[in-house]
Design an enzyme around this catalytic site. Structure first.
Site, PDB file in Angstrom:
ATOM      1  N   TYR B  12       0.861  -1.187   0.000  1.00 11.32           N
ATOM      2  CA  TYR B  12       0.000   0.000   0.000  1.00 11.32           C
ATOM      3  C   TYR B  12       0.893   1.231   0.000  1.00 11.32           C
ATOM      4  CZ  TYR B  12      -3.898   3.004   1.608  1.00 11.32           C
ATOM      5  OH  TYR B  12      -4.863   3.964   1.735  1.00 11.32           O
ATOM      6  N   TYR B 166     -12.049  -4.823   7.333  1.00 11.21           N
ATOM      7  CA  TYR B 166     -10.724  -4.454   7.849  1.00 11.21           C
ATOM      8  C   TYR B 166     -10.808  -3.287   8.837  1.00 11.21           C
ATOM      9  CZ  TYR B 166      -6.189  -2.246   8.155  1.00 11.21           C
ATOM     10  OH  TYR B 166      -5.056  -1.665   8.647  1.00 11.21           O
ATOM     11  N   HIS B 167     -11.429  -2.200   8.370  1.00 15.45           N
ATOM     12  CA  HIS B 167     -11.431  -0.973   9.159  1.00 15.45           C
ATOM     13  C   HIS B 167     -12.280  -1.076  10.419  1.00 15.45           C
ATOM     14  CE1 HIS B 167     -10.754  -0.276   4.912  1.00 15.45           C
ATOM     15  NE2 HIS B 167      -9.895   0.636   5.279  1.00 15.45           N
ATOM     16  N   LYS B 534     -10.529  17.248  16.821  1.00 13.28           N
ATOM     17  CA  LYS B 534      -9.853  16.554  15.715  1.00 13.28           C
ATOM     18  C   LYS B 534      -9.775  17.492  14.517  1.00 13.28           C
ATOM     19  CE  LYS B 534      -9.317  12.694  14.583  1.00 13.28           C
ATOM     20  NZ  LYS B 534      -7.875  12.486  14.704  1.00 13.28           N
ATOM     21  N   ASP B 538      -7.931  14.480   8.941  1.00 10.98           N
ATOM     22  CA  ASP B 538      -7.630  13.212   9.610  1.00 10.98           C
ATOM     23  C   ASP B 538      -8.889  12.514  10.110  1.00 10.98           C
ATOM     24  OD1 ASP B 538      -6.470  11.164  11.058  1.00 10.98           O
ATOM     25  OD2 ASP B 538      -5.845  12.457  12.715  1.00 10.98           O
ATOM     26  N   HIS B 540      -8.708   9.466  11.848  1.00  9.40           N
ATOM     27  CA  HIS B 540      -8.390   8.531  12.938  1.00  9.40           C
ATOM     28  C   HIS B 540      -9.074   8.999  14.209  1.00  9.40           C
ATOM     29  CE1 HIS B 540      -4.982   7.735  10.217  1.00  9.40           C
ATOM     30  NE2 HIS B 540      -5.103   6.505  10.667  1.00  9.40           N
TER      31      HIS B 540
END
Ligand code: B12
Ligand SMILES: Nc1nc2c(ncn2[C@@H]2O[C@H](COP(=O)(O)OP(=O)(O)OP(=O)(O)O)[C@@H](O)[C@H]2O)c(=O)[nH]1
Ligand SMILES: [Mg+2]
Lengths: 326, 660
Positions: B12, B166-167, B534, B538, B540
């Site tokens: 990736y 996955y996430h 935040k 981003d 996350h």
């Protein structure tokens, strides 16, 4: 603290110019429990009290997750567009266990950064489920500074009655899942609201059914203000203009029917009543040593009805007196 | 038995500019990598051009910026698309990047019919975990449906959607949650395709066959084998029963994988290599559920972006597994194992029960708030267990003593530093590109795009036309923003608490902390109020969510507004809310731009006295720079002890209050 970062003293003129830094500082002061700050806070509110009250105070209530914040966001956009000064007071519940609170409502509100919009979140604190005293006093302040104040309640229990003590217009928001509404009507919650909004009407079939239900339930009412029932969607902006108009119409009704001032005066009385009951209750409970104290007292004897009554009667030994003047 | 063919091996990657990334791709291919996996930068993923104000500091940081067909052509220069298998991690703007890819192939003289690859294109996990969403659910699902119906007809070997579990695991999901919510997402997508009426029965079955998955594989690799077996059986049953697909080949569970990165540590980072190897076993050991494609994180995952050598080491892991070991030589080695079967059944039953619960809400969209809250709750439990030591992480909460590491000394020489000049180069190229294109054609192509968006016609032909006309990513995004509106995903933290079990040392420490927070309230005159912010693009959110939840449980009043806020929004909130402390969480590398901007903004508002703490992926040299700029504390992944972080925050707030 260096001179550059020292906070400026509070000036009424800055508040009236809607300087948000000054408004925030004033609300901080209202929240401050230290006696000398409480003194200053009272002085500030007294000083403001002689000024006009231009604000229309609108309460938005309803069960958790129904879309109150999202609707307020839409209403902010309209008010800001119209050049109005907007104050938003959003209340979230406090945790009984930790005393902490997550204040997440403003995350759902788009606050235009350069328009005169002031958004403040409050934790309900020990006023479980209702509007904290701090939130109340903030509304008292903002009433002099804003054209419209939008209050978001936590939407359970006490808050319905609390909001009735401060708002000129109460909007009850409900979900279009049937059952909900009829429960509300039966529970008497329906006495409070002036406007009913069925949100999430992007789900059209359910919304139509819900509106029909409520309209039917209200059809026998005979009031000077026929309470409108609106299907809206905060997500798609559906009928928000109509909601906005209904809120304005109710305000207009209050003023033309000359009931605004009486309503506000009654609210003050009711507010004092609930404060007295709450305060005395709190003092009484503290006198008994709180839940733990009661627990210990009851351990000494069987918890019969009679014992419970006697226990409650113990509180009467705590003396109350009205002292001084207003 | 004939030896099984190895999976597609990818890395990736992508950063700085199309030119730099093209060089990297060619280098990777020369090392025996068999497919490409493109990482885009955050502005590209969220539909902004590199010169948009919100993109400042984010251009080329965590991926490659692609603003127009010129960038796309440069990205694949000298790489014949007819022979390449390209995976693109792109979601909200997937239809657009696919259109650019198709147009680039056409310009290379390649017939799009033969193109092979994948667009990730799963918006639901963006709402739940990954954060690069733009539009509300309904139009987003429609865009996904459009890419599916288009590729089934015109690019039959393309995987238009990689439904991602996955996430979800990276956001804390348990194996059961991972399977359940991914299946719910697949249902939402296929239901939309079916309802669109664009496909006949046979074509719809083909479309079902084109749905692939992107899964996670954690360190408990036996359980992961069972998870994948459960996943594949449920997919087979679901496609048969719900969608009436009769051809078993079209019901096959096909998936690519990236192994778990959430558990990869900053402390003793060399331990991450054995972790990655073991995680890779979970998706390769069992032949019947072996992955089709794999990409592995690097040993320095928790430090920052990997350098070419770090990525090479991970590629070598794949190659050693495939070419040195004997795993490709056997039939499924788990068939017939009672133990595996029992565990598989257990996961399968629990996952299906959760699918049914979501269906009772009315499907995954109606259940978004619920699901997000479930994920945050699971992650909170994970963090709690790590804090109590119930979950052992070697080198972090056990066996922490270490000899000096020859690999990593704590500075930022062990990670990739993106050249700050890349952003300027990219913007200059973008402006030059805009200046030379045929403006009339651009205007007409955008009008046609808007028309398609409004009318409900398939978005792909209009997007391909835009690609050729020289429309930019920002223009495509803005046009659709105007038609579809924008969305904010739920934060999921409201109903979550740490102390599900009120015992043990952490609970005691938390209790003591609460008492202290109450005392501080007396000094401050009101309860301690903090803002967890935040800033930037981003997405996350894990760290911020955990800090917010734990702060609340410590008795603080916490303002948290979710991801993707501008510095201005954060400053305004800090001011209006009257907070005693601002905590910023930044993991995608733009801290050196965002944090000083916020500090300056606070000072301008007369709020310079409010202390600011920062957490995230912050290399030590940067941390030093931030502290010099006025940041009170910096936290990184190695700071896992929540109560210690929290009491530190209280210290900071208290010290300031005493000096005020
Ligand atoms: C989980 C994860 C994801 C998940 C995020 C899920 C979510 N909703 O949060 C997913 C899979 C979605 C994801 C996606 C991406 N990721 Co990622 N991700 C990670 C990973 C593996 C773990 C981060 C994490 O959640 N840790 C758990 C939490 C609890 O820890 P934490 O955030 O560090 O917080 C702790 C401390 O730092 C501190 N803290 C943090 N914030 C704050 C705030 C305050 C106020 C305080 C007091 C303390 C504090 O306290 C916390 C307690 O321990 C890291 C690598 C790693 N192992 O750290 C990469 C990583 C952060 N990701 C990275 C990248 C590049 C991406 C992508 C941008 C890739 C791409 N090009 O598309 C995408 C897109 C994401 C986006 N929209 O921005 C890079 C960033 C590189 C950089 N900074 O230079 C990393 C470092 C991986 C790498 N080495 O390449 N990612
Ligand atoms: N479909 C749909 N969803 C909506 C609508 N309005 C709000 N929502 C969603 O409902 C959820 C809750 O919205 P909020 O605005 O936070 O609701 P709230 O009543 O303020 O919630 P609390 O403050 O937590 O009680 C969010 O996921 C919103 O996206 C609407 O009109 N339609
Ligand atoms: Mg709300």
């Amino acid at each position: 603290m260096t001179a550059t970062t020292r906070r400026r003293p509070l000036e009424i003129s800055a508040l009236l110019r809607f300087e948000r830094q000054a408004i925030a500082a004033a609300v901080n002061l209202l929240e401050d429990r230290r006696p000398e700050r409480q003194e200053q806070a009272r002085a500030l509110l007294d000083e403001l009290a002689v000024l006009p009250v231009p604000a229309h105070v609108v309460g938005i209530t309803g069960p958790p997750g129904v879309g109150k914040s999202s609707l307020i966001s839409r209403l902010i956009a309209r008010a800001a567009q119209a050049g109005k000064r907007v104050g938003v007071v959003a209340v979230d519940p406090s945790s009984k266990v930790s005393g902490g609170a997550l204040l997440g409502d403003r995350g759902r509100m788009h606050v235009p950064p350069h328009a005169p919009v002031f958004v403040r979140s409050f934790a309900a604190r020990d006023r479980l489920g209702g509007l904290s005293r701090e939130a109340f006093s903030a509304v008292f302040l903002l009433r002099h500074l804003c054209d419209v104040i939008l209050i978001e309640t936590v939407g359970v229990g006490q808050s319905e009655t609390d909001i009735a003590h401060i708002a000129d217009t109460v909007v009850l928001v409900v979900q279009p899942f049937s059952g909900d509404l009829l429960q509300f009507i039966k529970a008497g919650v329906m006495e409070v609201p002036d406007i009913l909004a069925v949100n999430k009407a992007d789900d059209t079939t359910l919304a139509r059914k819900a509106v029909a239900e409520v309209t039917a339930a209200l059809s026998l009412e005979r009031r000077s203000w026929a309470r409108p029932v609106l299907a809206v969607s905060a997500t798609t902006d559906l009928h928000i203009d109509a909601l906005d108009a209904a809120i304005a119409a109710h305000y207009h009704h209050l003023r033309t029917a000359h009931v605004l001032d009486t309503r506000r005066a009654e609210q003050m009385v009711e507010w004092v009543v609930s404060e007295v009951m709450y305060e005395l209750g709190r003092v009484g409970l503290a006198a008994l040593g709180g839940s733990t104290g009661i627990h210990t007292l009851l351990e000494r004897q069987p918890a019969t009805w009679g014992a419970l009554r006697r226990l409650a009667a113990l509180v009467q030994r705590v003396e109350y007196r009205v002292t001084g003047e207003l | 038995m004939k030896k099984d063919a190895p999976w597609v091996m990818r890395t990736y990657s992508g950063h700085s500019t199309a030119r730099a990334s093209n060089e990297l791709y060619r280098l990777n291919l020369s090392k025996g990598q068999t497919g490409l996996s493109v990482a885009f930068d955050l502005p590209t993923q969220t539909g902004y051009d590199s010169d948009h104000p919100i993109a400042r500091g984010e251009v080329g940081k965590v991926g490659v910026p692609v603003c127009h067909i010129g960038d796309m052509e440069m990205l694949f220069a000298g790489i014949p698309l007819g022979q390449m298998n390209t995976s693109m991690t792109i979601n909200a703007t997937a239809a657009w990047l696919l259109a650019l890819y198709i147009a680039t192939a056409e310009r290379q003289g390649v017939d799009p019919k033969g193109l092979q690859g994948t667009t990730q294109n799963d918006i639901i996990k963006e709402y739940l975990s990954r954060g690069t969403y733009i539009f509300p659910p309904e139009p987003s699902l429609r865009l996904i449906s459009d890419t599916i119906t288009y590729t089934v007809a015109h690019i039959p070997k393309w995987n238009p959607v990689n439904v991602c579990s996955y996430h979800l695991q990276e956001a804390g999901a348990t194996p059961v949650q991972e399977v359940a919510y991914a299946l719910c997402s697949a249902i939402a997508i296929l239901d939309t395709v079916r309802a669109s009426g664009q496909l006949g029965e046979a074509e719809f079955a083909e479309a079902v066959g084109r749905i692939s998955f992107f899964v996670n594989s954690g360190i408990r690799f036996i359980e992961e084998v069972c998870k994948l077996r459960a996943f594949s059986q449920l997919w087979d049953e679901l496609t048969r029963d719900r969608y009436g697909v009769t051809d078993p080949k079209l019901r096959r569970f096909r998936y690519g994988v990236q192994v778990n990165s959430l558990n990869l540590t900053e402390a003793q980072p060399e331990n991450n290599i054995p972790r990655i190897v073991l995680e890779a076993l979970g998706v390769t050991l069992s032949k019947n559920v072996r992955c089709r494609a794999m990409q592995l994180p690097a040993w320095n995952e928790a430090l920052g972006l990997p350098r070419p050598w770090d990525q090479q080491w991970s590629l070598r892991i794949q190659q050693i597994l495939a070419y040195e070991t004997d795993i490709l030589e056997y039939e499924d080695i788990f068939d017939g194992s009672r133990v595996i079967e029992a565990k598989t059944d257990e996961i399968k039953r629990a996952a299906w029960a959760e699918v049914e619960r979501v269906m009772e809400f009315g499907g995954v969209i109606a259940a978004l708030d619920y699901i997000k809250e479930q994920l945050v709750a699971s992650h909170t439990e994970r963090v709690r267990r790590i804090n109590t030591g119930e979950q052992i992480i070697v080198g972090v909460n056990k066996f922490t003593e270490t000899a000096p590491s020859p690999l990593y000394t704590g500075d930022s020489s062990a990670i990739l530093k993106v050249d700050e000049a890349a952003e300027r180069e990219q913007i200059a190229r973008l402006r030059a590109f805009r200046a030379q294109r045929n403006q009339a054609e651009v205007t007409a192509a955008l009008a046609a795009l808007r028309e398609a968006a409004v009318s409900g016609a398939n978005i792909m032909p209009a997007s391909i036309r835009c690609a050729h006309a020289g429309v930019t990513t920002g223009e495509w995004g803005q046009t659709l923003r105007e038609v579809f509106g924008e969305f904010r995903a739920p934060t999921g933290i409201r109903g979550v608490t740490v102390a599900s079990r009120n015992e043990g040392p952490v609970a005691t420490q938390l209790e003591a902390l609460r008492a202290r927070v109450r005392r501080v309230a007396d000094t401050l005159g009101r309860p301690l109020k903090v803002l967890i912010g935040k800033p930037g693009l981003d997405g996350h959110s894990n760290g911020a969510e955990q800090i917010a939840v734990w702060c609340r449980d410590a008795g603080m009043e916490v303002v948290y507004e979710g991801i993707r806020l501008t510095p201005e929004q954060i400053i305004n909130s800090a001011r209006d809310e009257g907070v005693h402390l601002v905590g910023l969480s930044i993991l995608s590398g733009s801290h050196l731009r965002l944090v000083p901007e916020i500090l300056a903004g606070l000072r301008d508002e007369g709020l310079g006295h409010i202390p600011v703490v920062v957490g995230g992926i912050i290399p030590e040299d940067d941390a030093e720079q931030l502290r010099r700029a006025g940041v009170a504390r910096v936290y990184t992944p190695k700071d896992f002890e929540m109560v210690r972080i929290l009491s530190d925050m209280v210290d900071v707030a208290e010290t300031v209050a005493e000096h005020a």
